[in-house]
Design an enzyme around this catalytic site. Structure first.
Site, PDB file in Angstrom:
ATOM      1  N   ASP A   1      -7.422  16.196   6.724  1.00 49.78           N
ATOM      2  CA  ASP A   1      -7.271  14.912   7.409  1.00 49.78           C
ATOM      3  C   ASP A   1      -6.268  15.065   8.553  1.00 49.78           C
ATOM      4  O   ASP A   1      -6.666  15.254   9.715  1.00 49.78           O
ATOM      5  CB  ASP A   1      -6.840  13.818   6.418  1.00 49.78           C
ATOM      6  CG  ASP A   1      -6.570  12.484   7.108  1.00 49.78           C
ATOM      7  OD1 ASP A   1      -6.875  12.357   8.304  1.00 49.78           O
ATOM      8  OD2 ASP A   1      -6.033  11.553   6.464  1.00 49.78           O
TER       9      ASP A   1
ATOM     10  N   LYS B   1      -3.751   7.278  -3.788  1.00 43.65           N
ATOM     11  CA  LYS B   1      -2.694   7.809  -2.939  1.00 43.65           C
ATOM     12  C   LYS B   1      -1.618   8.393  -3.836  1.00 43.65           C
ATOM     13  O   LYS B   1      -1.030   7.656  -4.662  1.00 43.65           O
ATOM     14  CB  LYS B   1      -2.118   6.692  -2.074  1.00 43.65           C
ATOM     15  CG  LYS B   1      -3.039   6.296  -0.938  1.00 43.65           C
ATOM     16  CD  LYS B   1      -3.078   7.395   0.112  1.00 43.65           C
ATOM     17  CE  LYS B   1      -3.810   6.950   1.352  1.00 43.65           C
ATOM     18  NZ  LYS B   1      -3.810   7.970   2.402  1.00 43.65           N
TER      19      LYS B   1
ATOM     20  N   HIS C   1       0.895  -1.169   0.000  1.00 47.10           N
ATOM     21  CA  HIS C   1       0.000   0.000   0.000  1.00 47.10           C
ATOM     22  C   HIS C   1       0.930   1.215   0.000  1.00 47.10           C
ATOM     23  O   HIS C   1       1.521   1.555   1.025  1.00 47.10           O
ATOM     24  CB  HIS C   1      -0.874  -0.062   1.258  1.00 47.10           C
ATOM     25  CG  HIS C   1      -2.134   0.724   1.157  1.00 47.10           C
ATOM     26  ND1 HIS C   1      -3.075   0.534   0.172  1.00 47.10           N
ATOM     27  CD2 HIS C   1      -2.625   1.713   1.943  1.00 47.10           C
ATOM     28  CE1 HIS C   1      -4.086   1.361   0.348  1.00 47.10           C
ATOM     29  NE2 HIS C   1      -3.831   2.100   1.415  1.00 47.10           N
TER      30      HIS C   1
ATOM     31  N   LYS D   1     -11.866  11.028  11.725  1.00 48.73           N
ATOM     32  CA  LYS D   1     -11.276   9.745  12.121  1.00 48.73           C
ATOM     33  C   LYS D   1     -11.426   9.595  13.627  1.00 48.73           C
ATOM     34  O   LYS D   1     -11.028  10.494  14.374  1.00 48.73           O
ATOM     35  CB  LYS D   1      -9.798   9.701  11.740  1.00 48.73           C
ATOM     36  CG  LYS D   1      -9.579   9.631  10.232  1.00 48.73           C
ATOM     37  CD  LYS D   1      -8.111   9.522   9.912  1.00 48.73           C
ATOM     38  CE  LYS D   1      -7.922   9.226   8.420  1.00 48.73           C
ATOM     39  NZ  LYS D   1      -6.504   9.275   8.044  1.00 48.73           N
TER      40      LYS D   1
ATOM     41  N   GLU E   1     -14.589   5.547   4.142  1.00 44.52           N
ATOM     42  CA  GLU E   1     -13.509   4.709   3.579  1.00 44.52           C
ATOM     43  C   GLU E   1     -13.204   3.605   4.586  1.00 44.52           C
ATOM     44  O   GLU E   1     -12.041   3.250   4.784  1.00 44.52           O
ATOM     45  CB  GLU E   1     -12.263   5.563   3.296  1.00 44.52           C
ATOM     46  CG  GLU E   1     -11.742   6.262   4.538  1.00 44.52           C
ATOM     47  CD  GLU E   1     -10.505   7.105   4.323  1.00 44.52           C
ATOM     48  OE1 GLU E   1     -10.162   7.424   3.169  1.00 44.52           O
ATOM     49  OE2 GLU E   1      -9.869   7.453   5.337  1.00 44.52           O
TER      50      GLU E   1
ATOM     51  N   LYS F   1     -10.103   6.291  -3.812  1.00 46.94           N
ATOM     52  CA  LYS F   1      -9.165   7.319  -3.334  1.00 46.94           C
ATOM     53  C   LYS F   1      -7.785   6.884  -3.799  1.00 46.94           C
ATOM     54  O   LYS F   1      -7.360   5.751  -3.526  1.00 46.94           O
ATOM     55  CB  LYS F   1      -9.280   7.376  -1.821  1.00 46.94           C
ATOM     56  CG  LYS F   1      -8.155   8.016  -1.068  1.00 46.94           C
ATOM     57  CD  LYS F   1      -8.652   8.438   0.310  1.00 46.94           C
ATOM     58  CE  LYS F   1      -7.603   8.250   1.378  1.00 46.94           C
ATOM     59  NZ  LYS F   1      -8.030   8.766   2.691  1.00 46.94           N
TER      60      LYS F   1
ATOM     61  N   GLU G   1      -7.372  15.377  -0.651  1.00 46.82           N
ATOM     62  CA  GLU G   1      -7.242  15.260   0.806  1.00 46.82           C
ATOM     63  C   GLU G   1      -5.847  15.700   1.235  1.00 46.82           C
ATOM     64  O   GLU G   1      -4.851  15.260   0.662  1.00 46.82           O
ATOM     65  CB  GLU G   1      -7.510  13.797   1.184  1.00 46.82           C
ATOM     66  CG  GLU G   1      -7.417  13.482   2.643  1.00 46.82           C
ATOM     67  CD  GLU G   1      -7.876  12.040   2.937  1.00 46.82           C
ATOM     68  OE1 GLU G   1      -8.591  11.439   2.095  1.00 46.82           O
ATOM     69  OE2 GLU G   1      -7.510  11.513   3.993  1.00 46.82           O
TER      70      GLU G   1
ATOM     71  N   ASP H   1      -5.466  11.465  -2.157  1.00 45.58           N
ATOM     72  CA  ASP H   1      -4.927  11.827  -0.845  1.00 45.58           C
ATOM     73  C   ASP H   1      -3.428  12.047  -1.007  1.00 45.58           C
ATOM     74  O   ASP H   1      -2.701  11.139  -1.422  1.00 45.58           O
ATOM     75  CB  ASP H   1      -5.193  10.699   0.169  1.00 45.58           C
ATOM     76  CG  ASP H   1      -4.869  11.111   1.597  1.00 45.58           C
ATOM     77  OD1 ASP H   1      -4.350  12.228   1.797  1.00 45.58           O
ATOM     78  OD2 ASP H   1      -5.144  10.311   2.516  1.00 45.58           O
TER      79      ASP H   1
HETATM   80  C1  MUC Z   1      -5.176   8.473   5.206  1.00 43.24           C
HETATM   81  O1  MUC Z   1      -4.280   9.284   5.151  1.00 43.24           O
HETATM   82  O2  MUC Z   1      -6.284   8.876   4.958  1.00 43.24           O
HETATM   83  C2  MUC Z   1      -6.954   5.984   4.756  1.00 43.24           C
HETATM   84  C3  MUC Z   1      -7.167   5.201   3.678  1.00 43.24           C
HETATM   85  C4  MUC Z   1      -5.910   4.802   3.189  1.00 43.24           C
HETATM   86  O3  MUC Z   1      -5.665   4.096   2.232  1.00 43.24           O
HETATM   87  O4  MUC Z   1      -4.943   5.354   3.951  1.00 43.24           O
HETATM   88  C5  MUC Z   1      -5.561   5.978   5.039  1.00 43.24           C
HETATM   89  C6  MUC Z   1      -4.872   7.083   5.633  1.00 43.24           C
HETATM   90 MG    MG Z   2      -5.648  10.935   4.530  1.00 45.22          MG
END
Ligand code: MUC
Ligand code: MG
Length: 382
Positions: free
Chosen positions: A247, A167, A20, A271, A325, A165, A222, A196
């Site tokens: 976040d 990354k 991941h 969160k 999520e 989402k 994000e 994000d």
């Molecule tokens: C984050 O930064 O949001 C939430 C979903 C994901 O894949 O990582 C997290 C952390």
């Molecule tokens: Mg995040």
């Protein structure tokens, strides 16, 4: 009255289904602190405190969470009435600064124990659920556009997720924007695409990034810039149509208020762990609602336990405009609940039953205990 008799923690580590890849770390495993509280009447409450990527995401690590609970919080709470959850929260806040994830794990277990003793769900303790299921996003973070596209197509086909989402933030901005555009083009209107950045961009990067992302059809970004930089978040929130979500900037209700005062977001990623527990997360929700912001049910990639706790709370929130999520258990190679959290029709189901509505599979906790894994590693290294 139900006296808190014992508080214990176990660190478990479970492999992820694939790497991941986040801007600050690549996760090959997830580490969670599992907490149990035993009460004098024989009842039990369970909680989870989990962060992401060791100390690369935030200021707490699995080890600090465990130490905060065992060395500092447990001595405060032992012998107290377990039904007095608010009293425990105030005591923890007075005696322990920060350490929100540790406090959250304890508070979750207290609510779970109380719910079980009263035979009501945690959602009922928070006024009652208004949802039985909630939309759930999936994170595409393999690090490769083609793999991400294939993964998303499988998810859409299986009706598991249609909100994604991505990354980003690890590569140069233009490469990241091109990656997002490729995925949006391949999936078209069948998917909602969000990104994000996990604080990786400077304001100058973010100006290019947000312009490119919104042209590519991405709906939300994000935490594009560092959490402390409210002014940059405010400029981006004002300057672009794409929604800006806070976040890492949101560590509890005080931060929520300061983000609102600075006009530094369109959306809150709420969160539970980062807020400091279910009660503080509910306060973050209330501040977001009062300010007219969009809400999103965020995750620290918890196991089914922490995920169930978040679901109990979010099921009581009338409008989560951006969904949730809460897919943490699906990223893990194995399940630690006796009955997994359900996912179907692009939604996650709220666990039913007293407390959190879930039970641990004790053999899995034993199997994934990190001290046990360490022993295995030590043996294989000999
Ligand atoms: C984050 O930064 O949001 C939430 C979903 C994901 O894949 O990582 C997290 C952390
Ligand atoms: Mg995040």
């Amino acid at each position: 009255m139900s006296i808190i008799e014992k508080i214990s923690t176990t660190i478990i580590e479970i492999p992820t289904i694939r790497g991941h890849v986040l801007s600050m770390a690549t996760m090959l495993t997830q580490t969670a602190v599992i907490l149990r509280i035993r009460f004098a009447d024989g009842s039990e409450g369970i909680g989870e405190g989990t962060t992401i990527g060791g100390l690369s995401y935030g200021v707490e690590s699995p080890e600090s969470i465990q130490s905060a609970i065992e060395d500092y919080i447990a001595p405060l709470l032992l012998g107290r009435d377990g039904d007095d959850v608010n009293g425990a929260i105030h005591l923890m806040d007075r005696a322990v600064r920060g350490n929100r994830i540790a406090k959250s794990a304890v508070e979750i277990a207290l609510w779970d124990g109380l719910g079980k003793r009263k035979d009501v769900s945690v959602a009922q303790l928070f006024g009652g659920a208004v949802h039985t299921r909630l939309p759930v996003a999936w994170t595409l973070a393999s690090g490769r556009s083609e793999t991400d596209i294939a993964e998303a197509q499988e998810m859409i086909e299986a009706r598991r997720h249609n909100i994604f989402k991505l990354k980003i933030g690890k590569r140069p901005v233009r490469e990241d924007v091109a990656h997002v555009a490729r995925i949006k083009e391949a999936l078209g209107d069948a998917a909602s695409i969000r990104v994000d950045v996990n604080q990786a961009w400077s304001l100058a990067d973010a100006r290019w990034g947000l312009k490119g992302l919104q042209e590519a059809g991405c709906e939300l970004v994000e935490q594009p810039v560092p959490a402390r930089d409210r002014a940059a978040m405010a400029e981006l929130t004002r300057g672009y149509e794409i929604a800006v979500m806070a976040d890492e900037a949101l560590n509890g209700p005080e931060d929520a208020l300061s983000v609102v005062r600075a006009d530094a977001a369109d959306v809150f990623a709420v969160k539970v762990a980062q807020s400091g527990g279910l009660k503080r997360a509910a306060e973050v929700v209330a501040i977001g609602q009062a300010a007219g912001l969009g809400l999103y049910g965020g995750t620290m990639l918890e196991t089914g336990l922490g995920t169930a706790a978040a679901l109990q709370l979010f099921s009581t929130v009338e409008t989560l405009k951006w969904g949730t999520e809460l897919f943490g258990p699906l990223l893990l190679k194995d399940e630690i609940l006796a009955e997994p959290v359900g996912y179907s029709d692009f939604c996650v189901e709220i666990p039913q039953g007293p407390g959190l509505g879930i039970a641990l599979d004790e053999s899995k906790i034993e199997f994934y205990r990190r001290d046990r894994l360490r022993r295995v590693h030590a043996l294989s290294a000999e």
